[in-house]
Motif scaffolding. Structure first.
Motif, short mmCIF file in Angstrom:
data_model
loop_
_atom_site.label_atom_id
_atom_site.label_comp_id
_atom_site.label_asym_id
_atom_site.label_seq_id
_atom_site.Cartn_x
_atom_site.Cartn_y
_atom_site.Cartn_z
N LEU A 140 -6.78 -9.18 -9.89
CA LEU A 140 -5.53 -8.46 -9.65
C LEU A 140 -5.92 -7.00 -9.85
O LEU A 140 -6.37 -6.63 -10.94
N ALA A 141 -5.79 -6.20 -8.79
CA ALA A 141 -6.36 -4.86 -8.85
C ALA A 141 -5.69 -3.95 -7.83
O ALA A 141 -4.80 -4.36 -7.08
N PHE A 142 -6.14 -2.71 -7.81
CA PHE A 142 -5.82 -1.82 -6.70
C PHE A 142 -7.07 -1.04 -6.33
O PHE A 142 -8.02 -0.95 -7.11
N TRP A 143 -7.06 -0.52 -5.11
CA TRP A 143 -8.17 0.27 -4.59
C TRP A 143 -7.63 1.64 -4.27
O TRP A 143 -6.51 1.78 -3.78
N CYS A 144 -8.44 2.68 -4.52
CA CYS A 144 -8.01 4.04 -4.21
C CYS A 144 -9.22 4.93 -3.99
O CYS A 144 -10.31 4.64 -4.48
N PRO A 145 -9.03 6.03 -3.27
CA PRO A 145 -10.14 6.97 -3.11
C PRO A 145 -10.45 7.62 -4.45
O PRO A 145 -9.57 7.75 -5.31
N ALA A 146 -11.70 7.99 -4.63
CA ALA A 146 -12.14 8.66 -5.86
C ALA A 146 -13.06 9.81 -5.48
O ALA A 146 -13.70 9.78 -4.42
N ALA A 185 0.86 -1.18 0.00
CA ALA A 185 0.00 0.00 0.00
C ALA A 185 0.90 1.23 0.00
O ALA A 185 2.04 1.18 0.46
N TRP A 186 0.36 2.32 -0.52
CA TRP A 186 1.13 3.56 -0.62
C TRP A 186 0.44 4.65 0.16
O TRP A 186 -0.79 4.76 0.15
N PHE A 187 1.27 5.46 0.83
CA PHE A 187 0.80 6.45 1.77
C PHE A 187 1.43 7.81 1.48
O PHE A 187 2.56 7.89 0.98
N VAL A 188 0.72 8.86 1.84
CA VAL A 188 1.27 10.21 1.79
C VAL A 188 1.86 10.50 3.16
O VAL A 188 1.17 10.36 4.18
N ARG A 189 3.13 10.84 3.15
CA ARG A 189 3.86 11.12 4.40
C ARG A 189 3.72 9.98 5.42
O ARG A 189 3.70 10.20 6.62
N GLY A 190 3.58 8.76 4.93
CA GLY A 190 3.52 7.60 5.79
C GLY A 190 2.24 7.44 6.56
O GLY A 190 2.13 6.55 7.41
N LYS A 191 1.23 8.29 6.28
CA LYS A 191 0.01 8.26 7.09
C LYS A 191 -1.24 7.93 6.30
O LYS A 191 -1.94 6.99 6.62
N LYS A 192 -1.58 8.73 5.31
CA LYS A 192 -2.85 8.56 4.60
C LYS A 192 -2.68 7.68 3.37
O LYS A 192 -1.88 7.98 2.49
N THR A 193 -3.47 6.64 3.31
CA THR A 193 -3.40 5.69 2.19
C THR A 193 -4.03 6.31 0.96
O THR A 193 -5.12 6.86 1.01
N PHE A 194 -3.31 6.16 -0.19
CA PHE A 194 -3.91 6.60 -1.45
C PHE A 194 -4.02 5.47 -2.47
O PHE A 194 -4.78 5.59 -3.42
N VAL A 195 -3.33 4.36 -2.28
CA VAL A 195 -3.48 3.18 -3.15
C VAL A 195 -3.20 1.93 -2.32
O VAL A 195 -2.24 1.89 -1.55
N MET A 196 -4.06 0.92 -2.51
CA MET A 196 -3.86 -0.40 -1.89
C MET A 196 -3.87 -1.44 -3.01
O MET A 196 -4.81 -1.48 -3.79
N PHE A 197 -2.85 -2.27 -3.06
CA PHE A 197 -2.76 -3.34 -4.05
C PHE A 197 -3.57 -4.53 -3.55
O PHE A 197 -3.59 -4.83 -2.35
N ALA A 198 -4.23 -5.21 -4.47
CA ALA A 198 -5.05 -6.37 -4.09
C ALA A 198 -4.84 -7.49 -5.11
O ALA A 198 -5.18 -7.35 -6.28
N ASP A 199 -4.26 -8.59 -4.66
CA ASP A 199 -4.02 -9.76 -5.50
C ASP A 199 -4.88 -10.91 -4.99
O ASP A 199 -4.56 -11.52 -3.97
N ASP A 200 -5.99 -11.16 -5.66
CA ASP A 200 -6.92 -12.24 -5.29
C ASP A 200 -7.40 -12.07 -3.85
O ASP A 200 -7.41 -13.01 -3.06
N HIS A 201 -7.81 -10.85 -3.52
CA HIS A 201 -8.25 -10.52 -2.16
C HIS A 201 -9.39 -11.44 -1.73
O HIS A 201 -10.47 -11.45 -2.33
#
Length: 117
Positions: A49-55, A27-43
């Motif tokens: 195979l996808a990612f989740w993000c705010p929209a 997962a990727w974060f802004v300044r180590g705190k707020k998530t902006f992308v989460m990877f998902a492999d066969d969740h």
């Protein structure tokens, strides 16, 4: 995995973006705190195979309605408007870059968001 490598490169190119595992997935974060992308492999066996993000408001509903083969409402964060983006279909990486940048801008402090085109 090529898709993860490309997604990682897009995310880490953004100002003060960091990566760490979250719930067992990258997962990727802004300044180590707020998530902006989460990877998902066969969740939980969903076969994606996808990612989740705010929209932005209304984006998730529109994309899921018009392009259900590429976009979906992810579990847990979907009710808050997050978008699921498939990476196991024909991927337009320029479009993915725009989606990732917009997700970043939605959660980043204004000073950092202003640095992203």
């Amino acid at each position: 995995m090529e898709q993860l490598d490309v997604l990682r490169k897009l995310c880490l190119a953004l100002p003060e973006a960091t990566e760490r595992l979250s719930h067992g997935s990258p997962a990727w974060f802004v300044r180590g705190k707020k998530t902006f992308v989460m990877f998902a492999d066969d969740h939980h066996g969903d076969g994606r195979l996808a990612f989740w993000c705010p929209a932005a408001a209304g984006v998730q509903e529109e994309l899921v309605r018009t392009e259900a083969e590429r976009f979906f409402k992810p579990p847990y964060v979907g009710p808050r408007g997050w978008l699921g983006v498939r990476l196991d279909v024909d991927v337009d990486w320029a479009e993915i870059d725009r989606i990732v940048r917009e997700a970043y801008r939605l959660v980043a402090p204004k000073s950092l968001a202003a640095l992203v085109e």
